[in-house]
Scaffold this active site. Structure first.
Site, PDB file in Angstrom:
ATOM      1  N   SER A 113       0.796  -1.221   0.000  1.00 30.40           N
ATOM      2  CA  SER A 113       0.000   0.000   0.000  1.00 30.40           C
ATOM      3  C   SER A 113       0.833   1.278   0.000  1.00 30.40           C
ATOM      4  CB  SER A 113      -0.955  -0.050   1.180  1.00 30.40           C
ATOM      5  OG  SER A 113      -1.858   1.003   1.094  1.00 30.40           O
ATOM      6  N   LYS A 126      -1.952  -9.760   0.567  1.00 26.56           N
ATOM      7  CA  LYS A 126      -3.254  -9.766   1.258  1.00 26.56           C
ATOM      8  C   LYS A 126      -4.142 -10.800   0.588  1.00 26.56           C
ATOM      9  CE  LYS A 126      -4.126  -5.256  -0.097  1.00 26.56           C
ATOM     10  NZ  LYS A 126      -4.751  -3.928  -0.072  1.00 26.56           N
ATOM     11  N   ASP A 277      -2.986   6.187  -3.368  1.00 25.32           N
ATOM     12  CA  ASP A 277      -1.778   5.557  -2.814  1.00 25.32           C
ATOM     13  C   ASP A 277      -1.284   4.394  -3.665  1.00 25.32           C
ATOM     14  OD1 ASP A 277      -3.821   3.772  -2.216  1.00 25.32           O
ATOM     15  OD2 ASP A 277      -2.865   3.093  -0.378  1.00 25.32           O
ATOM     16  N   ASP A 281      -6.311   2.423  -3.003  1.00 25.75           N
ATOM     17  CA  ASP A 281      -7.503   2.426  -2.157  1.00 25.75           C
ATOM     18  C   ASP A 281      -7.638   3.687  -1.306  1.00 25.75           C
ATOM     19  OD1 ASP A 281      -5.425   1.694  -0.519  1.00 25.75           O
ATOM     20  OD2 ASP A 281      -6.351  -0.125   0.267  1.00 25.75           O
ATOM     21  N   ARG A 282      -6.590   4.516  -1.260  1.00 26.87           N
ATOM     22  CA  ARG A 282      -6.693   5.762  -0.482  1.00 26.87           C
ATOM     23  C   ARG A 282      -6.939   6.961  -1.388  1.00 26.87           C
ATOM     24  NH1 ARG A 282      -2.586   5.830   4.585  1.00 26.87           N
ATOM     25  NH2 ARG A 282      -2.846   3.657   5.160  1.00 26.87           N
ATOM     26  N   LYS A 376     -11.756  -0.017   0.537  1.00 25.99           N
ATOM     27  CA  LYS A 376     -11.824   1.419   0.325  1.00 25.99           C
ATOM     28  C   LYS A 376     -11.392   1.689  -1.103  1.00 25.99           C
ATOM     29  CE  LYS A 376      -7.351   2.273   2.626  1.00 25.99           C
ATOM     30  NZ  LYS A 376      -6.943   1.358   3.702  1.00 25.99           N
TER      31      LYS A 376
HETATM   32  C1  VG1 Z   1      -3.065   2.084   8.488  1.00 24.93           C
HETATM   33  C2  VG1 Z   1      -4.259   2.996   8.707  1.00 24.93           C
HETATM   34  C3  VG1 Z   1      -5.546   2.202   8.593  1.00 24.93           C
HETATM   35  C4  VG1 Z   1      -5.599   1.512   7.228  1.00 24.93           C
HETATM   36  C5  VG1 Z   1      -4.349   0.669   7.038  1.00 24.93           C
HETATM   37  C6  VG1 Z   1      -4.274   0.038   5.667  1.00 24.93           C
HETATM   38  O1  VG1 Z   1      -3.028   1.080   9.475  1.00 24.93           O
HETATM   39  O2  VG1 Z   1      -4.168   3.626   9.948  1.00 24.93           O
HETATM   40  O3  VG1 Z   1      -6.631   3.062   8.782  1.00 24.93           O
HETATM   41  O4  VG1 Z   1      -6.727   0.684   7.140  1.00 24.93           O
HETATM   42  O5  VG1 Z   1      -3.186   1.475   7.209  1.00 24.93           O
HETATM   43  O6  VG1 Z   1      -4.309   1.011   4.675  1.00 24.93           O
HETATM   44  P1  VG1 Z   1      -2.091   1.155  10.769  1.00 24.93           P
HETATM   45  O7  VG1 Z   1      -2.313  -0.104  11.517  1.00 24.93           O
HETATM   46  O8  VG1 Z   1      -0.683   1.328  10.287  1.00 24.93           O
HETATM   47  O9  VG1 Z   1      -2.524   2.380  11.528  1.00 24.93           O
HETATM   48  V1  VG1 Z   1      -3.533   0.706   3.214  1.00 24.93           V
HETATM   49  O10 VG1 Z   1      -4.044   1.823   2.143  1.00 24.93           O
HETATM   50  O11 VG1 Z   1      -1.929   0.853   3.782  1.00 24.93           O
HETATM   51  O12 VG1 Z   1      -3.829  -0.869   2.829  1.00 24.93           O
HETATM   52 CO    CO Z   2      -3.625   1.301   0.275  1.00 25.88          CO
END
Ligand code: VG1
Ligand code: CO
Length: 543
Positions: A113, A126, A277, A281-282, A376
C-alpha cells in the site's frame, strides 16, 4: 501434472497486521518466505481447489516474481482458473470488484500500500474472500497458524506466464486469463456516477490535477478522467506505475504528495486536486488552497449522497473506524440512520456491508468507500467529489465550510511517530493503561476526562470480539485523544496519536488546525510522556 513437494522450515512471524502480511522486500526474499505464506493460504482456504482466484498487485518491486511463483503454486494446489491483471497490475479496489463480479473464491493482492517500494522498500500480500473484502481476523489467524507449522509446499515447474498482453493459457489443468486491469472497474464507476454531468463540468473552465504517485492508479485515472471524462491530457501526474514509485512514499497526504500540494497552494488556480496511494484504495481531496480532512470528506459524502445517482435512494447506515473523527456521526444523526464505530482496518466493515447495515464507511487514514465493493476506493472518492462539484456548482472550500456551518467543525489531526523502538512504544502504552482508573473526573490543563479505556469491538453480525484496538481518552466536551500502535509499519513501532476537538460556533471555524488542537497536544504529552519514551521532539508525519 508434475507437482513438486518442497520441504520447508516454517516462519514464526507471518502474522498479518492491519492489512495483510507486510515486510521489507529483503524479508520476503528469504528462502521460501513468500511460498510459506501462500501455501498457508491454500491450506486455510480449501475451496480454492477447483475454484477461481483473482491475482494482481500494485506493480512494486518483487510483484512480477511473486506473481509467477503464485501461478505455479496455484497450479500445484489445484486452482481451476485465475484472473490476473495485465502486467501483474490490479488496484486493490479493482481486485475487490473482480472477485465479486466473477464470483471468485478469493483473491491475492500483492501490495504494501502506502509503504515505499523498491529493493530497499516494502512488499506485502493480502488475501480477500469471496465477498471481495479483506480476510477477516479469524481467517488471518488461521493463515498464521498454518504458516507457523508448515513443513512443505507444492509447486509446479511451469514456464513463466507472459503477462504483458491480454490472453489465456492452459497450464497443467489451470486456466490463466490475463485481463485488462481497468475495464471492469471503469464500467462499475460508470454505473455509480453521472459521467455526463462530470464531463460537462470538465469541459468548462474547471481545472483539476490527479497525482497517481507513480503507483497503481495511473492507468485507471488516465482511462477514466482523461479518456472517458475528457479531462485535459496531463491531468494525471506521475501516471506511470514504477517498481520504486520514483523513490517516494506512495502515500496521498500533505507530507508525501508535495508536488500536488504546491500546485493547489498556488495563485494559478487549480480548482480540484486529488491523489491516491500505492494500491489505489486511499484518496486525498484538495480544493484551491484547501485541504479536506478525510474524516470531513466521509461526513460530506454521507450528507450529499442523495445527489449522486448510485446513492439516490438514501443510505442504510454508515460506519467509521474508531480513531476517525465523529463528523460523520452528526450527519447520521440528522439523517436518522445508524453510525457504527469499528476498529482500524477495512476488514471490520465487511460484515456490516454484507449484512446490508451500512452503505458508506471510512477511515481517517484517507480511506473512503461504499457497498459497491468491499475495499476502500481512492478513485471512487475522487469521482464522488467531482460528481458533487458538478451538481452543486460550488468550490470545494465552500462545500466544506457550509458543512461546518450546518454541523459544526471537528478539528482533527493525526501525529505519527515512526520507527521508534518497540519496547519504548509498549512502555508508553502500558503507562497510559495504568492511568485508566484514576483519569475519569480528572481535570488536565483545564479539560475534564470522562472516560479512559482500551477500545473493544463487538461485531454485531458474527458476534466476535476484538480487543486492544486503541486507547481512548474521552473528554466531557466531546474532545478525544486516541493512541494506537500501527499494524502496517515494518520498522520498529509506529505510534499514532489522533486528536479531535469539536467546535460548534461558526465564528471559530477559521483557526489553524494545530493551533486549535494545541491544548489537546499538551494533554497528550502530559499523559503519555511521548518525548520521554520515544526520545523524539516532534512527530515524523502530521496529517
Ligand atoms: C493504516 C491505517 C488504517 C488503514 C491501514 C491500511 O493502518 O491507519 O486506517 O486501514 O493502514 O491502509 P495502521 O495499523 O498502520 O494504523 V492501506 O491503504 O496501507 O492498505
Ligand atoms: Co492502500
Amino acid at each position: 501434472m508434475a507437482v513438486e513437494t518442497v520441504p520447508c522450515t516454517a516462519y514464526e512471524d507471518q502474522k498479518p497486521g492491519t492489512s495483510g502480511l507486510r515486510k521489507s522486500v529483503r524479508h520476503f526474499q528469504q528462502p521460501d518466505y513468500l511460498q510459506t505464506f501462500v501455501q498457508a493460504i491454500f491450506n486455510a482456504v480449501p475451496e480454492l481447489r477447483g475454484g477461481l482466484l483473482v491475482l494482481g498487485g500494485d506493480g512494486r518491486y518483487f510483484n512480477r516474481e511473486a506473481i509467477q511463483v503464485i501461478l505455479r503454486m496455484a497450479a500445484a494446489n489445484g486452482v481451476a482458473r485465475i484472473l490476473v491483471g495485465k502486467g501483474g497490475i490490479l488496484s486493490t479496489p479493482a481486485a475487490s470488484n473482480l472477485i465479486r463480479k466473477y464470483q471468485a473464491t478469493g483473491g491475492i493482492i500483492l501490495s504494501a500500500s502506502h509503504n515505499p517500494g523498491g529493493p530497499d522498500g516494502d512488499f506485502g500480500i493480502k488475501y480477500n474472500s469471496s465477498n471481495g473484502g479483506p480476510a477477516p481476523e479469524n481467517l488471518t489467524n488461521l493463515f498464521f497458524e498454518h504458516a507457523s507449522k508448515l513443513s512443505e509446499y507444492y509447486i509446479t515447474a511451469i514456464q513463466p506466464v507472459p503477462l504483458d498482453k491480454p490472453g489465456h493459457y492452459e497450464i497443467e489443468g489451470l486456466r490463466v486469463e490475463v485481463i485488462d486491469p481497468v475495464d471492469d472497474y471503469a464500467e462499475l464507476m460508470a454505473t455509480l456516477f453521472d459521467f455526463e454531468r462530470i464531463r460537462a463540468l470538465l469541459a468548462g473552465d474547471f481545472s483539476l490535477r490527479f497525482d497517481a504517485m507513480h503507483a497503481v492508479t495511473g492507468p485507471y485515472a488516465q482511462r477514466i478522467l482523461e479518456q472517458t471524462l475528457g479531462a485535459a491530457r496531463g491531468t494525471v501526474m506521475h501516471f506511470e506505475p514504477l517498481a520504486d514509485f520514483g523513490g517516494h512514499h506512495p502515500d496521498p497526504n500533505q507530507a508525501h504528495a508535495r508536488e500536488l500540494m504546491e500546485l493547489l497552494y498556488n495563485p494559478r488556480k487549480v480548482d480540484f486536486g486529488a491523489a491516491s496511494d500505492g494500491d489505489g484504495d486511499r484518496n486525498m481531496i484538495l480544493g484551491h488552497y484547501f485541504f479536506v480532512t478525510p474524516s470531513d470528506s466521509l461526513a460530506i459524502i454521507a450528507a450529499n449522497a442523495h445527489l449522486i445517482p448510485g446513492y439516490r435512494n438514501g443510505l442504510k447506515g454508515v460506519a467509521r473506524s474508531m480513531p476517525t473523527s465523529q463528523a460523520v456521526d452528526r450527519v447520521a444523526e440528522k439523517l436518522g440512520i445508524a453510525c457504527h464505530e469499528t476498529p482500524t482496518g477495512w476488514k471490520f466493515f465487511g460484515n456490516l456491508l454484507d449484512d446490508g447495515q451500512i452503505t458508506l464507511c471510512g477511515e481517517e487514514s484517507f480511506g473512503t468507500g461504499s457497498d459497491h465493493i468491499r475495499e476502500k476506493d481512492g478513485l471512487w472518492a475522487v469521482l464522488f467529489w467531482l460528481n458533487l462539484l458538478a451538481v452543486r456548482q460550488e468550490s470545494v472550500e465552500d462545500i466544506v465550510r457550509r458543512h461546518w456551518a450546518d454541523h459544526g467543525r471537528h478539528y482533527y489531526s493525526r501525529h505519527d511517530y515512526e520507527a521508534i523502538a518497540t519496547p519504548a512504544a509498549n512502555t508508553l502504552m502500558t503507562h497510559l493503561r495504568q492511568q485508566f482508573d484514576e483519569l475519569p473526573g480528572k481535570v488536565i490543563h483545564g479539560k475534564t476526562v470522562c472516560q479512559a479505556d482500551d477500545f473493544t469491538y463487538h461485531d454485531p453480525v458474527d458476534h466476535s470480539a476484538s480487543h486492544h484496538q486503541g486507547i481512548r481518552i474521552l473528554f466531557e466536551d466531546g474532545a478525544r485523544l486516541i493512541f494506537r500502535l500501527s499494524g502496517t509499519g515494518t520498522q520498529g513501532a509506529t505510534l499514532r496519536l489522533y486528536l479531535e476537538q469539536y467546535e460548534a460556533d461558526v465564528k471559530n471555524h477559521d483557526q489553524d488546525v494545530q493551533a486549535a488542537l494545541a491544548p489537546l497536544i499538551q494533554i497528550a504529552e502530559t499523559l503519555a510522556l511521548i518525548r520521554t519514551f520515544t526520545g523524539r521532539d516532534a512527530p515524523t508525519v502530521i496529517t
